[in-house]
Motif scaffolding. Structure first.
Motif, PDB file in Angstrom:
ATOM      1  N   ALA A 204      10.099  -7.770  13.539  1.00 16.87           N
ATOM      2  CA  ALA A 204       8.944  -7.591  12.698  1.00 16.87           C
ATOM      3  C   ALA A 204       8.663  -5.989  12.288  1.00 16.87           C
ATOM      4  N   HIS A 205       8.888  -5.155  13.137  1.00 22.14           N
ATOM      5  CA  HIS A 205       8.833  -3.807  12.903  1.00 22.14           C
ATOM      6  C   HIS A 205       9.667  -3.517  11.781  1.00 22.14           C
ATOM      7  N   ILE A 206      11.192  -3.922  11.611  1.00 25.21           N
ATOM      8  CA  ILE A 206      11.811  -3.482  10.578  1.00 25.21           C
ATOM      9  C   ILE A 206      11.272  -4.261   9.304  1.00 25.21           C
ATOM     10  N   GLN A 207      10.940  -5.343   9.462  1.00 24.26           N
ATOM     11  CA  GLN A 207      10.169  -6.150   8.305  1.00 24.26           C
ATOM     12  C   GLN A 207       9.049  -5.456   7.548  1.00 24.26           C
ATOM     13  N   LEU A 208       8.158  -4.641   8.724  1.00 28.32           N
ATOM     14  CA  LEU A 208       6.941  -3.853   8.168  1.00 28.32           C
ATOM     15  C   LEU A 208       7.315  -2.800   7.335  1.00 28.32           C
TER      16      LEU A 208
END
Length: 442
Positions: free
Chosen positions: A46-50
């Motif tokens: 999710a951090h990478i997606q954000l």
């Protein structure tokens, strides 16, 4: 002001089954969630997606509804026109067509066909899908699924969809319209229905059968169409005042399609139709019948053609059913009622009428006359042409002596063929007796 680099922006667990994203878009803070279990691995992804979302926001390529389609406040984030479904666009398109119909800018039959095609074919497949999410491959797959359709039906379906999509994409001129890539089938000369006229003998046989089966009102209607070639929509819309008994003409200025009255013909051009003697005779009988029904109180309208009960002909369903049943009883090959119009046009050309006059009478172009109907006039038999002329009242049939006199006439004909060119006294006397002007039988 909070920016995407502040500590407030990030990802965090939201309950047991969701992960929340926190970022800034156009100066506003959003915290949408996605249905994912907040494990350590999912939070790292999710951090990478954000970070990718922030990069797309900075580049101006981020589309909120694609990333978070289930966001409850989606209408606050994007333009409402971006989240319209195909059903909503189709509804607005049909409302626009109804408005054009009210201004007489569109035919009622056209609006009906658009509604039928969109409701039966495209709504079940595209109805709840976002309008801007439809791509060309999806449309092409749906269109190609009906492989048994004729070329004409396929083209009608594609045409209605292309018009609806063109209407919807007027609100998004910067986006490509996927319906523009749909191609209609190429209609060749073989694909178009060829005229299938009746011979005059077969037409007379069918007319007599219709008179016998359905009475004078229906018989006059079908007999009149053979000797005028009017379009069915034009014929059922005629009123009594359209007929000029002094000049023997009909004023063709309106039509009736699917029960809806139109103030213009199919081509949009009014014309004055010149009736032949046979058509005048049919109309004279029909007007006498109408006068009798009016005196009996069974007709209270101004329509020229009517049913056996006296009611006006509102649509073509009933009269076409009578045509098919009578045609089947005659043993002739099955043909649709529109072939009566084909017959009238072909007969006029076979008798040597001017194609310009025939085209003007029947509301055709000269090109249609020469390309479609003229081929039927090439192989016309002289006997058929003479019968056509007699049926239409252009020439009077020869009066022949009955019984014994008929046998004498045949004998004299054979005698004339073997004799010299100078007629014998017997032949001369016979010609004098039966001369059409100065003879005893004139």
């Amino acid at each position: 002001m909070i920016d995407n680099n502040s500590k407030a922006c990030g990802v965090s667990p939201k309950g047991r089954n969701r992960i929340q994203y926190d970022f800034i878009l156009d100066g506003a803070r959003y915290r949408p969630t996605l249905p994912r279990i907040p494990t350590e691995a999912n939070l790292q992804r999710a951090h990478i997606q954000l970070e990718e979302i922030k990069a797309r926001i900075k580049a101006g390529t981020f589309v909120f509804e694609e990333e978070f389609p289930g966001y409850r406040y989606l209408e606050r984030v994007i333009d409402p026109s971006q989240i319209r479904t195909c059903n909503q666009v189709f509804d607005q398109f049909l409302v626009h067509c109804e408005a054009r119909l009210a201004r007489h800018d569109l035919a009622a039959s056209t609006v009906t066909n658009y509604r039928r095609i969109l409701d039966n074919l495209w709504r079940p497949e595209l109805g709840d899908t976002l309008f801007l999410k439809i791509d060309h491959l999806t449309l092409n797959r749906i269109a190609d699924r009906n492989i048994r359709w004729s070329k004409k039906r396929y083209n009608n379906a594609i045409s209605a969809l292309r018009r609806a999509f063109a209407f919807g994409y007027r609100n998004h001129p910067d986006k490509p319209n996927p319906a523009l890539g749909l191609k209609c089938c190429r209609m060749t000369r073989r694909d178009r229905p060829r005229p299938d006229p009746f011979r005059i003998q077969d037409a007379e046989k069918l007319i007599a059968q219709i008179h016998n089966d359905w009475g004078e009102a229906q018989g006059n209607y079908d007999e009149f169409r053979f000797f005028t070639g009017l379009r069915p929509s034009e014929q059922i819309a005629l009123v009594v005042s359209d007929f000029d008994p002094v000049r023997g003409t009909l004023s063709i200025t309106k039509a009736r399609v699917n029960g809806v009255h139109k103030n213009c013909t199919k081509t949009g051009h009014d014309r004055l139709f010149e009736l032949c003697l046979r058509a005048r005779a049919v109309l004279a009988r029909h007007l006498q019948l109408r006068h009798r029904l009016v005196s009996q109180g069974r007709i209270a309208h101004d329509r020229l053609f009517f049913l056996k009960s006296g009611e006006p002909i509102q649509n073509l369903v009933g009269v076409q059913r009578c045509w098919r049943r009578s045609l089947k009883r005659t043993g002739l090959r099955s043909r649709r009622p529109y072939c009566a119009r084909h017959s009238s046009v072909s007969w006029c050309l076979m008798m040597g009428k001017n194609p310009l006059w025939v085209a003007r009478q029947h509301g055709h172009s000269v090109r249609t006359m020469l390309e479609i109907y003229a081929s039927w006039a090439e192989g016309a038999l002289e006997s058929d042409v003479s019968k056509m002329e007699q049926a239409m009242g252009l020439v009077q049939p020869m009066q022949r002596p009955p019984g014994l006199l008929s046998r004498i006439a045949r004998w004299l004909t054979r005698t004339t063929e073997v004799a010299s060119r100078r007629p014998t006294p017997a032949v001369s006397i016979w010609h004098w007796i039966w001369h059409p002007k100065r003879g005893l039988c004139s």
